[in-house]
Write a protein that holds these residues in place. Sequence first.
Motif, PDB file in Angstrom:
ATOM      1  N   GLY A 166     -36.124  71.273  -6.085  1.00 38.52           N
ATOM      2  CA  GLY A 166     -36.737  69.997  -5.712  1.00 38.52           C
ATOM      3  C   GLY A 166     -37.282  69.205  -6.885  1.00 38.52           C
ATOM      4  O   GLY A 166     -37.848  68.120  -6.682  1.00 38.52           O
ATOM      5  N   LEU A 167     -37.127  69.712  -8.107  1.00 35.87           N
ATOM      6  CA  LEU A 167     -37.650  69.028  -9.283  1.00 35.87           C
ATOM      7  C   LEU A 167     -36.673  67.973  -9.798  1.00 35.87           C
ATOM      8  O   LEU A 167     -35.458  68.078  -9.612  1.00 35.87           O
ATOM      9  CB  LEU A 167     -37.926  70.041 -10.401  1.00 35.87           C
ATOM     10  CG  LEU A 167     -38.967  71.129 -10.131  1.00 35.87           C
ATOM     11  CD1 LEU A 167     -39.017  72.103 -11.306  1.00 35.87           C
ATOM     12  CD2 LEU A 167     -40.343  70.534  -9.878  1.00 35.87           C
ATOM     13  N   GLU A 168     -37.213  66.944 -10.439  1.00 36.45           N
ATOM     14  CA  GLU A 168     -36.407  65.976 -11.182  1.00 36.45           C
ATOM     15  C   GLU A 168     -36.545  66.293 -12.669  1.00 36.45           C
ATOM     16  O   GLU A 168     -37.595  66.768 -13.121  1.00 36.45           O
ATOM     17  CB  GLU A 168     -36.883  64.545 -10.908  1.00 36.45           C
ATOM     18  CG  GLU A 168     -36.601  64.061  -9.497  1.00 36.45           C
ATOM     19  CD  GLU A 168     -37.037  62.619  -9.316  1.00 36.45           C
ATOM     20  OE1 GLU A 168     -37.980  62.184 -10.016  1.00 36.45           O
ATOM     21  OE2 GLU A 168     -36.429  61.928  -8.485  1.00 36.45           O
ATOM     22  N   PHE A 169     -35.483  65.998 -13.428  1.00 37.52           N
ATOM     23  CA  PHE A 169     -35.467  66.401 -14.828  1.00 37.52           C
ATOM     24  C   PHE A 169     -35.270  65.202 -15.740  1.00 37.52           C
ATOM     25  O   PHE A 169     -34.565  64.251 -15.402  1.00 37.52           O
ATOM     26  CB  PHE A 169     -34.365  67.442 -15.065  1.00 37.52           C
ATOM     27  CG  PHE A 169     -34.603  68.726 -14.334  1.00 37.52           C
ATOM     28  CD1 PHE A 169     -35.431  69.699 -14.872  1.00 37.52           C
ATOM     29  CD2 PHE A 169     -34.030  68.947 -13.092  1.00 37.52           C
ATOM     30  CE1 PHE A 169     -35.664  70.882 -14.195  1.00 37.52           C
ATOM     31  CE2 PHE A 169     -34.258  70.129 -12.404  1.00 37.52           C
ATOM     32  CZ  PHE A 169     -35.079  71.087 -12.956  1.00 37.52           C
ATOM     33  N   CYS A 170     -35.942  65.299 -16.888  1.00 38.04           N
ATOM     34  CA  CYS A 170     -35.826  64.242 -17.889  1.00 38.04           C
ATOM     35  C   CYS A 170     -34.435  64.282 -18.517  1.00 38.04           C
ATOM     36  O   CYS A 170     -33.802  65.331 -18.602  1.00 38.04           O
ATOM     37  CB  CYS A 170     -36.891  64.415 -18.972  1.00 38.04           C
ATOM     38  SG  CYS A 170     -38.583  64.406 -18.341  1.00 38.04           S
ATOM     39  N   ASN A 171     -34.009  63.124 -18.955  1.00 40.16           N
ATOM     40  CA  ASN A 171     -32.700  63.015 -19.584  1.00 40.16           C
ATOM     41  C   ASN A 171     -32.886  62.818 -21.102  1.00 40.16           C
ATOM     42  O   ASN A 171     -33.602  61.898 -21.517  1.00 40.16           O
ATOM     43  CB  ASN A 171     -31.943  61.824 -18.996  1.00 40.16           C
ATOM     44  CG  ASN A 171     -30.494  61.785 -19.423  1.00 40.16           C
ATOM     45  OD1 ASN A 171     -29.910  62.807 -19.736  1.00 40.16           O
ATOM     46  ND2 ASN A 171     -29.932  60.586 -19.451  1.00 40.16           N
ATOM     47  N   PRO A 172     -32.295  63.651 -21.959  1.00 43.22           N
ATOM     48  CA  PRO A 172     -31.364  64.748 -21.641  1.00 43.22           C
ATOM     49  C   PRO A 172     -32.118  66.036 -21.297  1.00 43.22           C
ATOM     50  O   PRO A 172     -33.238  66.244 -21.754  1.00 43.22           O
ATOM     51  CB  PRO A 172     -30.583  64.912 -22.939  1.00 43.22           C
ATOM     52  CG  PRO A 172     -31.570  64.540 -24.004  1.00 43.22           C
ATOM     53  CD  PRO A 172     -32.434  63.447 -23.424  1.00 43.22           C
ATOM     54  N   GLY A 173     -31.476  66.901 -20.518  1.00 40.64           N
ATOM     55  CA  GLY A 173     -32.098  68.170 -20.138  1.00 40.64           C
ATOM     56  C   GLY A 173     -31.828  69.235 -21.186  1.00 40.64           C
ATOM     57  O   GLY A 173     -30.886  70.015 -21.059  1.00 40.64           O
ATOM     58  N   GLU A 174     -32.662  69.263 -22.217  1.00 44.69           N
ATOM     59  CA  GLU A 174     -32.485  70.214 -23.313  1.00 44.69           C
ATOM     60  C   GLU A 174     -33.473  71.362 -23.152  1.00 44.69           C
ATOM     61  O   GLU A 174     -34.684  71.176 -23.274  1.00 44.69           O
ATOM     62  CB  GLU A 174     -32.675  69.517 -24.664  1.00 44.69           C
ATOM     63  CG  GLU A 174     -31.652  68.416 -24.920  1.00 44.69           C
ATOM     64  CD  GLU A 174     -31.798  67.800 -26.300  1.00 44.69           C
ATOM     65  OE1 GLU A 174     -32.673  68.262 -27.055  1.00 44.69           O
ATOM     66  OE2 GLU A 174     -31.037  66.879 -26.623  1.00 44.69           O
ATOM     67  N   ILE A 182     -37.850  80.259 -15.919  1.00 47.12           N
ATOM     68  CA  ILE A 182     -38.685  79.301 -15.190  1.00 47.12           C
ATOM     69  C   ILE A 182     -39.423  78.356 -16.138  1.00 47.12           C
ATOM     70  O   ILE A 182     -39.325  77.127 -16.018  1.00 47.12           O
ATOM     71  CB  ILE A 182     -39.686  80.036 -14.285  1.00 47.12           C
ATOM     72  CG1 ILE A 182     -38.949  80.788 -13.181  1.00 47.12           C
ATOM     73  CG2 ILE A 182     -40.658  79.042 -13.654  1.00 47.12           C
ATOM     74  CD1 ILE A 182     -39.859  81.590 -12.281  1.00 47.12           C
ATOM     75  N   ASN A 183     -40.180  78.889 -17.086  1.00 47.02           N
ATOM     76  CA  ASN A 183     -41.002  78.037 -17.946  1.00 47.02           C
ATOM     77  C   ASN A 183     -40.182  77.091 -18.825  1.00 47.02           C
ATOM     78  O   ASN A 183     -40.505  75.898 -18.917  1.00 47.02           O
ATOM     79  CB  ASN A 183     -41.925  78.905 -18.808  1.00 47.02           C
ATOM     80  CG  ASN A 183     -43.084  79.476 -18.013  1.00 47.02           C
ATOM     81  OD1 ASN A 183     -43.603  78.827 -17.104  1.00 47.02           O
ATOM     82  ND2 ASN A 183     -43.483  80.692 -18.322  1.00 47.02           N
ATOM     83  N   PRO A 184     -39.103  77.532 -19.486  1.00 45.57           N
ATOM     84  CA  PRO A 184     -38.294  76.582 -20.257  1.00 45.57           C
ATOM     85  C   PRO A 184     -37.682  75.480 -19.407  1.00 45.57           C
ATOM     86  O   PRO A 184     -37.553  74.337 -19.867  1.00 45.57           O
ATOM     87  CB  PRO A 184     -37.208  77.470 -20.873  1.00 45.57           C
ATOM     88  CG  PRO A 184     -37.817  78.819 -20.964  1.00 45.57           C
ATOM     89  CD  PRO A 184     -38.675  78.929 -19.739  1.00 45.57           C
ATOM     90  N   VAL A 185     -37.299  75.800 -18.159  1.00 44.37           N
ATOM     91  CA  VAL A 185     -36.744  74.758 -17.281  1.00 44.37           C
ATOM     92  C   VAL A 185     -37.850  73.793 -16.849  1.00 44.37           C
ATOM     93  O   VAL A 185     -37.632  72.575 -16.788  1.00 44.37           O
ATOM     94  CB  VAL A 185     -36.055  75.393 -16.051  1.00 44.37           C
ATOM     95  CG1 VAL A 185     -35.608  74.313 -15.072  1.00 44.37           C
ATOM     96  CG2 VAL A 185     -34.854  76.219 -16.487  1.00 44.37           C
ATOM     97  N   LEU A 186     -39.041  74.310 -16.559  1.00 44.82           N
ATOM     98  CA  LEU A 186     -40.155  73.430 -16.187  1.00 44.82           C
ATOM     99  C   LEU A 186     -40.520  72.483 -17.320  1.00 44.82           C
ATOM    100  O   LEU A 186     -40.993  71.361 -17.071  1.00 44.82           O
ATOM    101  CB  LEU A 186     -41.380  74.265 -15.796  1.00 44.82           C
ATOM    102  CG  LEU A 186     -41.334  74.972 -14.437  1.00 44.82           C
ATOM    103  CD1 LEU A 186     -42.614  75.791 -14.233  1.00 44.82           C
ATOM    104  CD2 LEU A 186     -41.182  73.959 -13.307  1.00 44.82           C
ATOM    105  N   ASP A 187     -40.316  72.908 -18.563  1.00 43.36           N
ATOM    106  CA  ASP A 187     -40.659  72.068 -19.713  1.00 43.36           C
ATOM    107  C   ASP A 187     -39.823  70.785 -19.772  1.00 43.36           C
ATOM    108  O   ASP A 187     -40.250  69.804 -20.383  1.00 43.36           O
ATOM    109  CB  ASP A 187     -40.478  72.856 -21.017  1.00 43.36           C
ATOM    110  CG  ASP A 187     -41.552  73.914 -21.200  1.00 43.36           C
ATOM    111  OD1 ASP A 187     -42.615  73.787 -20.563  1.00 43.36           O
ATOM    112  OD2 ASP A 187     -41.320  74.872 -21.959  1.00 43.36           O
ATOM    113  N   VAL A 188     -38.628  70.778 -19.174  1.00 45.09           N
ATOM    114  CA  VAL A 188     -37.793  69.572 -19.196  1.00 45.09           C
ATOM    115  C   VAL A 188     -37.853  68.826 -17.863  1.00 45.09           C
ATOM    116  O   VAL A 188     -37.084  67.894 -17.631  1.00 45.09           O
ATOM    117  CB  VAL A 188     -36.324  69.911 -19.541  1.00 45.09           C
ATOM    118  CG1 VAL A 188     -36.239  70.531 -20.914  1.00 45.09           C
ATOM    119  CG2 VAL A 188     -35.703  70.840 -18.506  1.00 45.09           C
TER     120      VAL A 188
END
Length: 311
Positions: A166-174, A182-188
Amino acid sequence: MTQKNTTQISEFLLHGFSSQPEVQRVLFLLFFFMYLLSLLGNITIILLIRCDMQLRQTPMYFFLSYLAVADMGFATTIIPKTLRNLLSRKKTITYSGCLTQVFFYIYFGNVDSYLLASMAIDRYAAICRPMYYSSFMSHKRCLQLAMVFWTIPMMHSLLYTILMAGLEFCNPGEIHHFICDINPVLDVSCSDSRVINLVLMTEGVVEILGPFALIIISYAFIFYSIMKIPSAIGKRKAFSTCGSHISVVVLFYGGVSWVYFKPHAKNPGLQDMVATVMYTMVIPMLNPFIYTLRNSEMKAALSRFMRRHFC
């Protein structure tokens, strides 16, 4: 009010290890060799236990066979994609692939944790309650424990996968890691992640520390019982039955503690990735050797297996 640069991204870029081709080739060979050893060793463990009547009827080895299955799943979740990215110029993982990796990474990691706890309970029953061991660790009880310890991690990993979907991600997803953790994905992520962070600090901590607490409590009773044994030979024999399991517990929870129980850094450093390599690649590779080379019953079963099939 500024508008966030969000998009429905289709893939993530993984910033893992060194970008130098020479280093990547060395890592590829190293990880490939570790993966082959992990598969070979764990398949050997499963075959030995399933083909040997003495081991198959022993609760400790019943759980060890499931631990071998979980270790193969854990390594397969991480290593093949890592190997592919080490040979690719563009080190990416699709959005659906990232969520899938998150699910199985959490799932098999927690299954490992619960199975280590069940093996500690088995050692407690064998050493502290020997008169009731056969009834306490009956085959039916072992099946019940196995069913519980495979089901609870699935619910746990499904919860986090649904929350992250359900999260939206910043572009680019680096992602500054070589896996989708979990934590590295939450960071973007550009979404409000307070809910998932709250779940991580409550349910997540209980999920990790619960099995570890069972292990600590079991071994507290075990060491207390062993110290009451009058003979040095008896104490040494009792300790030897726990040595392999203790080695695996220290290696596994050492890596997990380094990654998850220290202040979170926005960009994981090399030490964090090395710790992740330890409990996702090295430990699944070492477990079969720890349980065979340090275990007389496994060595005897291997000898019987070799004589039966190759002599």
